[in-house]
Design a protein around this motif. Structure first.
Motif, PDB file in Angstrom:
ATOM      1  N   LEU B  57       0.827  -1.207   0.000  1.00 33.73           N
ATOM      2  CA  LEU B  57       0.000   0.000   0.000  1.00 33.73           C
ATOM      3  C   LEU B  57       0.862   1.259   0.000  1.00 33.73           C
ATOM      4  CD1 LEU B  57      -2.814   1.327   0.228  1.00 33.73           C
ATOM      5  CD2 LEU B  57      -2.520   1.270   2.709  1.00 33.73           C
ATOM      6  N   GLN B  61       1.307   3.953  -2.956  1.00 34.29           N
ATOM      7  CA  GLN B  61       0.987   5.359  -2.699  1.00 34.29           C
ATOM      8  C   GLN B  61       2.147   6.248  -3.157  1.00 34.29           C
ATOM      9  OE1 GLN B  61      -1.790   6.693  -1.786  1.00 34.29           O
ATOM     10  NE2 GLN B  61      -1.275   8.747  -1.067  1.00 34.29           N
ATOM     11  N   SER B  64       2.356   6.187  -7.018  1.00 35.48           N
ATOM     12  CA  SER B  64       1.272   6.845  -7.744  1.00 35.48           C
ATOM     13  C   SER B  64       1.575   8.319  -8.004  1.00 35.48           C
ATOM     14  CB  SER B  64      -0.052   6.695  -6.992  1.00 35.48           C
ATOM     15  OG  SER B  64      -0.033   7.457  -5.799  1.00 35.48           O
ATOM     16  N   GLY B  80       2.500   3.271 -14.232  1.00 31.41           N
ATOM     17  CA  GLY B  80       1.086   3.166 -13.859  1.00 31.41           C
ATOM     18  C   GLY B  80       0.678   1.717 -13.655  1.00 31.41           C
ATOM     19  N   ASN B  81       1.114   0.838 -14.558  1.00 36.89           N
ATOM     20  CA  ASN B  81       0.793  -0.587 -14.411  1.00 36.89           C
ATOM     21  C   ASN B  81       1.355  -1.151 -13.113  1.00 36.89           C
ATOM     22  OD1 ASN B  81      -0.684  -0.950 -16.727  1.00 36.89           O
ATOM     23  ND2 ASN B  81       1.028  -1.650 -17.959  1.00 36.89           N
ATOM     24  N   THR B  83       2.168   0.471 -10.387  1.00 37.36           N
ATOM     25  CA  THR B  83       1.442   1.049  -9.255  1.00 37.36           C
ATOM     26  C   THR B  83       0.115   0.331  -9.031  1.00 37.36           C
ATOM     27  OG1 THR B  83       2.410   3.164  -9.880  1.00 37.36           O
ATOM     28  CG2 THR B  83       0.604   3.236  -8.307  1.00 37.36           C
ATOM     29  N   LEU B  84      -0.580   0.065 -10.119  1.00 36.25           N
ATOM     30  CA  LEU B  84      -1.868  -0.631 -10.021  1.00 36.25           C
ATOM     31  C   LEU B  84      -1.698  -2.050  -9.493  1.00 36.25           C
ATOM     32  CD1 LEU B  84      -3.891   0.355 -13.211  1.00 36.25           C
ATOM     33  CD2 LEU B  84      -4.558   0.697 -10.835  1.00 36.25           C
ATOM     34  N   LEU B  87      -1.105  -1.821  -5.760  1.00 36.74           N
ATOM     35  CA  LEU B  87      -2.347  -1.467  -5.068  1.00 36.74           C
ATOM     36  C   LEU B  87      -3.267  -2.691  -4.993  1.00 36.74           C
ATOM     37  CD1 LEU B  87      -4.121   0.654  -3.744  1.00 36.74           C
ATOM     38  CD2 LEU B  87      -4.799   1.466  -6.008  1.00 36.74           C
ATOM     39  N   ARG B  91      -4.674  -4.390  -1.612  1.00 36.25           N
ATOM     40  CA  ARG B  91      -6.113  -4.572  -1.365  1.00 36.25           C
ATOM     41  C   ARG B  91      -6.421  -6.025  -0.995  1.00 36.25           C
ATOM     42  NH1 ARG B  91      -9.603  -2.623  -6.083  1.00 36.25           N
ATOM     43  NH2 ARG B  91     -11.220  -3.009  -4.533  1.00 36.25           N
ATOM     44  N   GLU B 105     -10.938  -3.210   3.671  1.00 36.62           N
ATOM     45  CA  GLU B 105      -9.642  -2.685   3.226  1.00 36.62           C
ATOM     46  C   GLU B 105      -9.562  -1.182   3.497  1.00 36.62           C
ATOM     47  OE1 GLU B 105      -9.776  -3.727  -0.978  1.00 36.62           O
ATOM     48  OE2 GLU B 105     -10.881  -1.887  -1.463  1.00 36.62           O
ATOM     49  N   ALA B 109      -6.933   1.025   5.587  1.00 38.23           N
ATOM     50  CA  ALA B 109      -6.062   1.985   4.897  1.00 38.23           C
ATOM     51  C   ALA B 109      -6.275   3.404   5.404  1.00 38.23           C
ATOM     52  CB  ALA B 109      -6.315   1.929   3.391  1.00 38.23           C
TER      53      ALA B 109
ATOM     54  N   ILE C  72      -5.272  11.354  -7.220  1.00 40.85           N
ATOM     55  CA  ILE C  72      -4.943   9.930  -7.038  1.00 40.85           C
ATOM     56  C   ILE C  72      -4.494   9.653  -5.608  1.00 40.85           C
ATOM     57  CG2 ILE C  72      -3.252   8.145  -7.631  1.00 40.85           C
ATOM     58  CD1 ILE C  72      -3.440   9.078 -10.535  1.00 40.85           C
ATOM     59  N   ILE C  85      -6.329   5.643 -11.145  1.00 36.80           N
ATOM     60  CA  ILE C  85      -4.996   5.408 -11.728  1.00 36.80           C
ATOM     61  C   ILE C  85      -5.160   4.806 -13.123  1.00 36.80           C
ATOM     62  CG2 ILE C  85      -2.847   4.074 -11.557  1.00 36.80           C
ATOM     63  CD1 ILE C  85      -3.178   4.185  -8.488  1.00 36.80           C
ATOM     64  N   GLN C  89      -3.922   6.622 -16.480  1.00 37.51           N
ATOM     65  CA  GLN C  89      -2.946   5.875 -17.270  1.00 37.51           C
ATOM     66  C   GLN C  89      -3.455   5.680 -18.701  1.00 37.51           C
ATOM     67  OE1 GLN C  89      -2.862   1.765 -16.765  1.00 37.51           O
ATOM     68  NE2 GLN C  89      -0.636   1.594 -16.830  1.00 37.51           N
TER      69      GLN C  89
END
Lengths: 96, 286, 328
Positions: B57, B61, B64, B80-81, B83-84, B87, B91, B105, B109, C72, C85, C89
């Motif tokens: 997490l 963060q 991102s 971006g990929n 980071t996702l 995340l 989760r 979650e 968080a 974000i 995101i 993206q």
């Protein structure tokens, strides 16, 4: 803007599933082939669009000359005997 | 084959052929599945899942922040990929941990205090320049890759399932970091210098990643004992650094107790930003 | 190269036989509703118009990342954070697809980027407004992406092949963007008083700028006619705008919120939606750089480019060294 940090252009081809051909999806910039194929993965398969990728430097693609399109693509026209639909007499015969 | 069957086959073939951009959601374990079908974990397993969730997490963060700021647009998409992915891992782990305490979650968080977070110091370190972010990714993704590979053998089915989904993704993060480490290590004198600097400022936080806790003793066969990952990690990192013309820096290790909720000064700001909106509207749905 | 043919011919007042032939071929392709492809001959104004339009579109995607990226790190739930995101993206991806299409017209990405960073190129003026609250994520998705999609769907049939193909891909991917925005607003409108107020405020601020995304009124849009003749554009600005406003007039009812437009109504006589007069003076001022966020948006882009220079340079240097060692 300096020349030294410009990355070449690459064309990307995606195979959407096994049994199908790679199809042109678009292009991207990358410093080298290894990064190009990775960038292609990140950019062109974010939604499960592919099982395989090709990348090729744009400048390495040889294409037919659009100005000589006529001489290139005229010949097949009118040769309908290359197509199954030309053969009418056998219509209705099974498994043919 | 009957002719209408053939037609149907050709039609579907044609559809697929027509589109190089066929889109499917794909099948994978999602946090929603864990919330719905997950078996309530024991207190100890939940504590363990919380650690792994907090690492991902806080790192996601941090990551991102790169969105819309990367050195090139292609890299923006790549970061971006990653980071996702992180995340998503967070989760899953947090959702699973929360089942033990009837918390979601988002409860975990957004509504825990700083001292309740159990993340490692390395994931809260500042993004710095791109090289710092890449070295942090290299050190953490290599660690997570070894960790999740071992965790797939866990006696706990949910942990094992989350690890199986996550291991492939962190493998890609590792690869991404390796590719960049080599390029920046060997690129220009300026980039090599920046990478040496990145290694120096991040290296103090390595030992903490491999520190065993009593919790690991209590979860024999369920949790991965961090110290068991060290030798393989050292070897992998040394190999990459060698290929990139870089060296393990000679710097002392920092005293870190992130797992006990003692964090660096960065953490307060990270949480303030992350939690501000949710806390302004307690109980609200979004 | 087609460009050379055109330049040569401009030297002589009388078009050459070859040029007349080329123009006739081009006209026939447009007339047949077929597509012009990168290596085809095309009139220079067609190339210029397309390069400008496609690159502006690309710049808008890239600058358009900023207002949403701004939220974000503060997204109020982890699920919303992930969605946001993914959306931002996608915008980088869409910018890339469009730069690719623009590059096939003979201008490099580097040059296009330079045009943006030096202020010679424009981007959609709506991104020069700040995203002040979380509800703006909803309003941007619903109204701004909604207007963009209404504009873009007809562009999937644009006469220039690479542009049309990029738009097909973008439209497919954007289908989720508008929905997620609408659902953000829906959650807020069903939430607490404070949330509902936040949603209405965001709609109030984004309504008018989103209508202006369709461009100036038809009688003040001199280039539109030529673009329609070339089949780059298929519908006029006003026509697309009234269709869009009709759609959102219905959708807003589902939200239980209102559009800030007392004059909005369906005119039975013309079969068109009528809306209030839009503030085109403000629109022009924002385009010229006077919007609340122009300076920040540009500086953020320039900073990313500047701070990334050493990375791009190092990667290029590494590639060169590798290429040389392979030759040796």
């Amino acid at each position: 803007m300096s020349e030294k940090n410009i990355w070449p252009l690459w064309e990307v081809f995606v195979r959407s599933s096994r049994g199908l051909s790679h199809v042109h999806a678009g292009s991207l910039h990358a410093p080298d082939a290894e990064m190009a194929v990775r960038n292609a993965r990140d950019l062109y398969t974010r939604r499960n669009e592919g099982v395989s990728l090709w990348v090729v430097k744009s400048e390495d693609i040889i294409s037919s000359d659009p100005d000589s399109k006529d001489q290139f693509f005229e010949s097949p026209k009118g040769k309908d005997y290359r197509h199954a639909t030309y053969y009418k007499a056998s219509e209705g015969v099974k498994h043919l | 084959m009957k002719s209408d069957e053939l037609d149907a086959t050709l039609d579907s073939f044609g559809d697929a052929l027509a589109s190089a951009t066929r889109v499917t959601p794909g099948n994978a374990l999602r946090p929603e599945d864990i919330a719905k079908d997950g078996v309530k974990p024991s207190e100890q397993i939940a504590q363990y899942a919380l650690r792994l969730g907090d690492d991902s997490l806080i790192l996601s963060q941090r990551m991102s922040h790169w969105v819309s700021r990367a050195p090139e647009l292609e890299e923006d998409v790549a970061l971006g990929n990653i980071t996702l992915d992180l995340l998503g891992h967070a989760r899953s782990f947090l959702t699973y941990a929360g089942l033990a305490w009837d918390k979601t979650e988002d409860d975990l968080a957004y509504f825990r205090e700083e001292e309740e977070f159990t993340s490692l110091h390395i994931v809260e370190q500042d993004n710095g320049h791109f090289g710092v972010t890449i070295i942090r990714m290299l050190l953490v993704a290599t660690y997570q890759h070894l960790l999740y590979t071992a965790l797939m053998e866990s006696a706990d089915e949910t942990l094992s399932a989350i690890a199986a989904k996550s291991v492939k993704e962190v493998d890609y993060h590792r690869d991404h970091a390796i590719q960049w480490t080599i390029r920046l290590g060997l690129g220009t004198e300026e980039s090599a210098e920046k990478m040496r600097h990145a290694l120096e400022i991040l290296w103090p936080y390595i030992d903490e990643m491999f520190t065993d806790e009593p919790l690991h003793d209590q979860l024999e066969g369920v949790a991965v004992r961090p110290s068991t990952l060290r030798a393989a990690w050292d070897q992998e990192i040394a190999g990459v650094l060698d290929e990139a013309g870089l060296e393990v820096p000679n710097v002392p290790q920092a005293m870190c107790k992130g797992r006990q909720g003692e964090h660096s000064e960065y953490m307060g700001y990270i949480l303030a930003e992350m939690q501000v909106l949710a806390r302004k509207h307690p109980g609200a749905t979004w | 190269m087609a460009a050379t043919t055109q330049n040569d011919s401009q030297l002589s007042a009388v078009p050459s036989y070859e040029q007349e032939q080329a123009q006739a071929r081009f006209d026939a392709i447009i007339g047949d509703d077929s597509r012009i492809e990168p290596r085809d001959w095309m009139p220079e104004p067609y190339r210029k118009t397309l390069t400008r339009q496609v690159s502006q579109h690309a710049h808008s995607e890239i600058i358009g990342m900023q207002p949403e990226a701004n939220w974000i790190t503060r997204a109020p739930s982890l699920k919303r954070k992930a969605i946001l995101i993914a959306k931002v993206q996608d915008e980088a991806g869409h910018g890339l697809y469009l730069y690719s299409a623009a590059e096939t017209l003979g201008t490099s990405r580097d040059e296009l980027n330079d045009q943006l960073l030096t202020g010679r190129a424009k981007y959609s003026s709506i991104f020069n407004y700040p995203a002040r609250t979380w509800a703006d994520m909803g309003a941007i998705g619903w109204l701004v992406d909604g207007a963009a999609i209404a504009n873009q769907v007809p562009l999937c049939r644009a006469s220039y092949g690479p542009y049309g193909r990029a738009m097909v891909r973008i439209c497919k991917e954007e289908s989720f963007h508008q929905r997620q925005g609408f659902e953000i607003l829906l959650s807020l409108s069903r939430g607490t008083e404070a949330q509902k107020k936040m949603a209405q405020d965001a709609i109030n601020r984004f309504y008018e700028p989103s209508l202006m995304m369709f461009g100036p009124p038809d009688d003040q849009s001199p280039n539109s006619k030529q673009s329609m003749a070339w089949k780059i554009k298929r519908f006029s600005n006003d026509d697309l705008r009234q269709r869009f406003v009709g759609m959102i007039a219905e959708q807003v009812k589902v939200l239980g919120l209102t559009l800030p437009d007392p004059e909005l109504r369906f005119d039975e006589e013309t079969g068109k939606w009528l809306h209030k007069d839009l503030n085109w003076d403000e629109f022009m001022a924002v385009i010229k750089g006077g919007g609340p966020m122009n300076s920040q948006r540009m500086e953020r882009r320039r900073a990313a480019h500047r701070e990334g220079a050493w990375v791009r340079e190092a990667a290029a240097a590494y590639a060169n060294k590798q290429a040389q060692s392979e030759v040796a």
